[in-house]
Motif scaffolding. Sequence first.
Motif, PDB file in Angstrom:
ATOM      1  N   SER A 119     -47.172   0.101  31.292  1.00  0.00           N
ATOM      2  CA  SER A 119     -47.718  -1.097  30.662  1.00  0.00           C
ATOM      3  C   SER A 119     -47.630  -2.323  31.568  1.00  0.00           C
ATOM      4  O   SER A 119     -48.440  -3.238  31.458  1.00  0.00           O
ATOM      5  N   THR A 120     -46.648  -2.350  32.462  1.00  0.00           N
ATOM      6  CA  THR A 120     -46.533  -3.535  33.327  1.00  0.00           C
ATOM      7  C   THR A 120     -47.669  -3.614  34.331  1.00  0.00           C
ATOM      8  O   THR A 120     -47.935  -4.674  34.878  1.00  0.00           O
ATOM      9  N   LEU A 129     -43.657   1.577  23.952  1.00  0.00           N
ATOM     10  CA  LEU A 129     -43.338   0.915  25.216  1.00  0.00           C
ATOM     11  C   LEU A 129     -44.063  -0.420  25.333  1.00  0.00           C
ATOM     12  O   LEU A 129     -43.506  -1.412  25.798  1.00  0.00           O
ATOM     13  N   LEU A 150     -45.020  -2.252  22.919  1.00  0.00           N
ATOM     14  CA  LEU A 150     -44.326  -3.166  22.005  1.00  0.00           C
ATOM     15  C   LEU A 150     -43.092  -3.740  22.675  1.00  0.00           C
ATOM     16  O   LEU A 150     -42.831  -4.950  22.633  1.00  0.00           O
ATOM     17  N   ALA A 151     -42.368  -2.872  23.346  1.00  0.00           N
ATOM     18  CA  ALA A 151     -41.120  -3.318  23.955  1.00  0.00           C
ATOM     19  C   ALA A 151     -41.366  -4.301  25.085  1.00  0.00           C
ATOM     20  O   ALA A 151     -40.524  -5.139  25.379  1.00  0.00           O
ATOM     21  N   SER A 152     -42.546  -4.220  25.702  1.00  0.00           N
ATOM     22  CA  SER A 152     -42.791  -5.115  26.834  1.00  0.00           C
ATOM     23  C   SER A 152     -43.623  -6.328  26.448  1.00  0.00           C
ATOM     24  O   SER A 152     -43.946  -7.156  27.301  1.00  0.00           O
ATOM     25  N   ALA A 153     -43.994  -6.417  25.191  1.00  0.00           N
ATOM     26  CA  ALA A 153     -44.794  -7.561  24.764  1.00  0.00           C
ATOM     27  C   ALA A 153     -43.911  -8.793  24.652  1.00  0.00           C
ATOM     28  O   ALA A 153     -42.696  -8.698  24.500  1.00  0.00           O
ATOM     29  N   GLU A 154     -44.531  -9.906  24.729  1.00  0.00           N
ATOM     30  CA  GLU A 154     -43.788 -11.161  24.581  1.00  0.00           C
ATOM     31  C   GLU A 154     -43.248 -11.246  23.152  1.00  0.00           C
ATOM     32  O   GLU A 154     -44.007 -11.264  22.188  1.00  0.00           O
ATOM     33  N   PHE A 210     -46.885  -9.470  19.390  1.00  0.00           N
ATOM     34  CA  PHE A 210     -45.681  -8.690  19.165  1.00  0.00           C
ATOM     35  C   PHE A 210     -45.500  -8.431  17.671  1.00  0.00           C
ATOM     36  O   PHE A 210     -45.259  -7.306  17.242  1.00  0.00           O
ATOM     37  N   LEU A 252     -37.229   3.773  21.608  1.00  0.00           N
ATOM     38  CA  LEU A 252     -37.172   2.780  22.681  1.00  0.00           C
ATOM     39  C   LEU A 252     -36.125   3.115  23.734  1.00  0.00           C
ATOM     40  O   LEU A 252     -36.394   3.042  24.925  1.00  0.00           O
ATOM     41  N   ALA A 261     -36.204  -6.862  25.367  1.00  0.00           N
ATOM     42  CA  ALA A 261     -37.502  -6.470  24.831  1.00  0.00           C
ATOM     43  C   ALA A 261     -38.617  -6.722  25.832  1.00  0.00           C
ATOM     44  O   ALA A 261     -39.643  -6.060  25.799  1.00  0.00           O
ATOM     45  N   SER A 262     -38.439  -7.675  26.737  1.00  0.00           N
ATOM     46  CA  SER A 262     -39.519  -7.969  27.678  1.00  0.00           C
ATOM     47  C   SER A 262     -39.324  -7.286  29.028  1.00  0.00           C
ATOM     48  O   SER A 262     -40.124  -7.475  29.939  1.00  0.00           O
ATOM     49  N   ALA A 263     -38.270  -6.527  29.166  1.00  0.00           N
ATOM     50  CA  ALA A 263     -38.038  -5.833  30.431  1.00  0.00           C
ATOM     51  C   ALA A 263     -38.962  -4.629  30.547  1.00  0.00           C
ATOM     52  O   ALA A 263     -39.479  -4.132  29.547  1.00  0.00           O
ATOM     53  N   GLU A 264     -39.141  -4.200  31.740  1.00  0.00           N
ATOM     54  CA  GLU A 264     -39.966  -3.013  31.964  1.00  0.00           C
ATOM     55  C   GLU A 264     -39.265  -1.815  31.342  1.00  0.00           C
ATOM     56  O   GLU A 264     -38.151  -1.469  31.744  1.00  0.00           O
ATOM     57  N   PRO A 265     -39.907  -1.188  30.378  1.00  0.00           N
ATOM     58  CA  PRO A 265     -39.175  -0.231  29.551  1.00  0.00           C
ATOM     59  C   PRO A 265     -38.761   1.031  30.295  1.00  0.00           C
ATOM     60  O   PRO A 265     -37.911   1.768  29.812  1.00  0.00           O
TER      61      PRO A 265
END
Lengths: 193, 193, 193, 193
Positions: free
Chosen positions: A39-40, A107, A109-113, A119, A169, B110-114
């Motif tokens: 996702s990044t 994933l 979701l976890a990387s969203a702001e 989010f 997660l 939550a915003s880290a690269e998962p």
Amino acid sequence: MSKAKSASLTPKTLGRPKSRRSHEAILTAARDILDELGSTRLTIDGVAKRAGVGKPTIYRSWANAQELGMAALAGPLEGIRAPTQMVDLVRDVIVRLNTKRGRQMALLLASAEPDGELFKAFANQVILKGRQAGLEILTRQRDDGLIHKDVDLPLVLDMIFGAIMIRLLLRHEPLSEGDAAKVVDLAMSGIKK
Amino acid sequence: MSKAKSASLTPKTLGRPKSRRSHEAILTAARDILDELGSTRLTIDGVAKRAGVGKPTIYRSWANAQELGMAALAGPLEGIRAPTQMVDLVRDVIVRLNTKRGRQMALLLASAEPDGELFKAFANQVILKGRQAGLEILTRQRDDGLIHKDVDLPLVLDMIFGAIMIRLLLRHEPLSEGDAAKVVDLAMSGIKK
Amino acid sequence: MSKAKSASLTPKTLGRPKSRRSHEAILTAARDILDELGSTRLTIDGVAKRAGVGKPTIYRSWANAQELGMAALAGPLEGIRAPTQMVDLVRDVIVRLNTKRGRQMALLLASAEPDGELFKAFANQVILKGRQAGLEILTRQRDDGLIHKDVDLPLVLDMIFGAIMIRLLLRHEPLSEGDAAKVVDLAMSGIKK
Amino acid sequence: MSKAKSASLTPKTLGRPKSRRSHEAILTAARDILDELGSTRLTIDGVAKRAGVGKPTIYRSWANAQELGMAALAGPLEGIRAPTQMVDLVRDVIVRLNTKRGRQMALLLASAEPDGELFKAFANQVILKGRQAGLEILTRQRDDGLIHKDVDLPLVLDMIFGAIMIRLLLRHEPLSEGDAAKVVDLAMSGIKK
DNA sequence: AGGTAAACGAGACGGTACGTCGCGTCTTTCA
DNA sequence: TGAAAGACGCGACGTACCGTCTCGTTTACCT
């Protein structure tokens, strides 16, 4: 206010309509990038290049990369109906999240702001929708006298869905379909009359 | 192995040691930015400018903004000891996470690269360390015959800590100290003999 | 082949054309910096800031600060035509190099990477173009029988243009327009029949 | 004012003496880098690493990379004596510059900051020292009545040494030992009585 | 059939931040 | 007390994406 756009393909018919080909090429490219790079690495520039599409064409339908990513992954979690049995609901959620796309959604979701509209909307779609359905089941059961009256139902639901989320997660333990019965049993045994 | 740098100030004493002043100015600047602008606005350029420090000095100790952010927030979750009572542990975790820094850590997580090292390390520090302590408590209680033998203890712990995590991340419901007793009661009532 | 970019404003018309405003603002800023601070202080960051332009906009047209500098100074040496008299050519070259820009070009040439494409291209533009025009004049004169047949013409030209170059670069002696006649006289007196 | 330091190895003997080993390792490393990578890649960091030496050790003897480079290449042009014949002098200069180090010196000169002390000092060492020796020869010859009285001798010398320099720097034509006689003949034929 | 309006591809724009390199100086410890 | 090691503040590098903007072109619908 959200800048989210509708992504509808036929607003009112005036001028050239949006190209279905491009639309799908964009979503496909986004999915491929999520698959291959994570996702990044989902960037508008990258999607535009891969889809053979101009950037404005993407921005015409989605406000940013996260929204696009969400749209690209949408689908597997749609249509969660509220079964009458808690265990059926939980199993349904687990099964849907255990697909490739489901994991990608988690994933993403976890990387969203975490403070953004997206989010919340996404969290709602991924986790809270199921939790809400569960709340209705348990409320009904309590009204039917099957559950102790003074139980903190939202907390029970957070234990159930929190268990799913934490495994999805953090991935310290696998999440399998069979866990549905176990987790519901554990939760219910404490609250059943 | 991780590429993460140690950020230790005195590795073995050779050459000029890292400046404690700079080190702390960087961490302070990072915390201030996290406070005022949020984790999205935590940039190396910004920290360098605010701390009155060159960028390479930052990169000498941390690999990127997330690692720096993590280091800046580290501390409040250190030193979780394993109490003998589950409820004490859970209350301890909630209290620590309910500080400002604790919430910032959760957002940063939550915003880290998962998929990254950092996410796992951080998750471990934030959530899994407490979960592990809980596992020891429950295992002891099971050995003492206080808990049914065939209970899936990891799953019980994921329900407890998942409930904390889901409230911390999704923030659909508040997380309060009093929830510690409730969540432990719920979990135990289902597994006690 | 050179990696140098063309800096042309309208390659073939596809996509948004380069902004003439930005293009000229960049060149003007570069010239100003060369004037005020010298070629050592000509940095892309500085030009971008002064021109009110993003760095990538500069890199889209020029590969580095030297190329930009060269482009900024180009012009005064263009259009050297081959007069029929050697002295006219030499005077023309001296006059053009004796302008402020001409001297800046010589300095920039001296600070360029001596093995690079740029150095050669620039050297060609600054010095060798004139030398080539001179070679044509002398060749014609030899064909007309005005010059001894067995003279090493390239060497004669290198003496003439070498004298100009050495004064321009080392600046141990001034270079004046009147030197044109002198240097040509000296060279010719040795080779005339 | 120049910051140039003496580079003397034994100032007065007090405390630990400068290491001859380090000194030579530095010069060797500098020469190697000039050989392999060119003058633009000659950096203090690089030399220090390659020589296994601390940066301050380098700065203790040389003020910057150009000075170091100059020192590393020094030698081949030392000891130009003034012969009585112009052609001997010119041949001597060409021979010395046509070595590997001689060419590197010319490149280093070309890439030095043209306004700096170093450039001038180096230019003096590389080119002007020979030119000065030539000036003495020609002056003597003029005093002896062998040369026309009204000849601009500095210009003659700039033609001779300019021819050498232009070929050395621009390398559009080879520079060979045999050119010495040719260039001197050409120059002299115009000025001899 | 022609006009017109919107979406198209392409890609340049002003920005922000990235992570790196090299500078010349400094602060340690060791010899 | 000089040398090695290496961190320091600094400034610039060249690149990646952002989200917006112009281009010229294409594709409908609506007269």
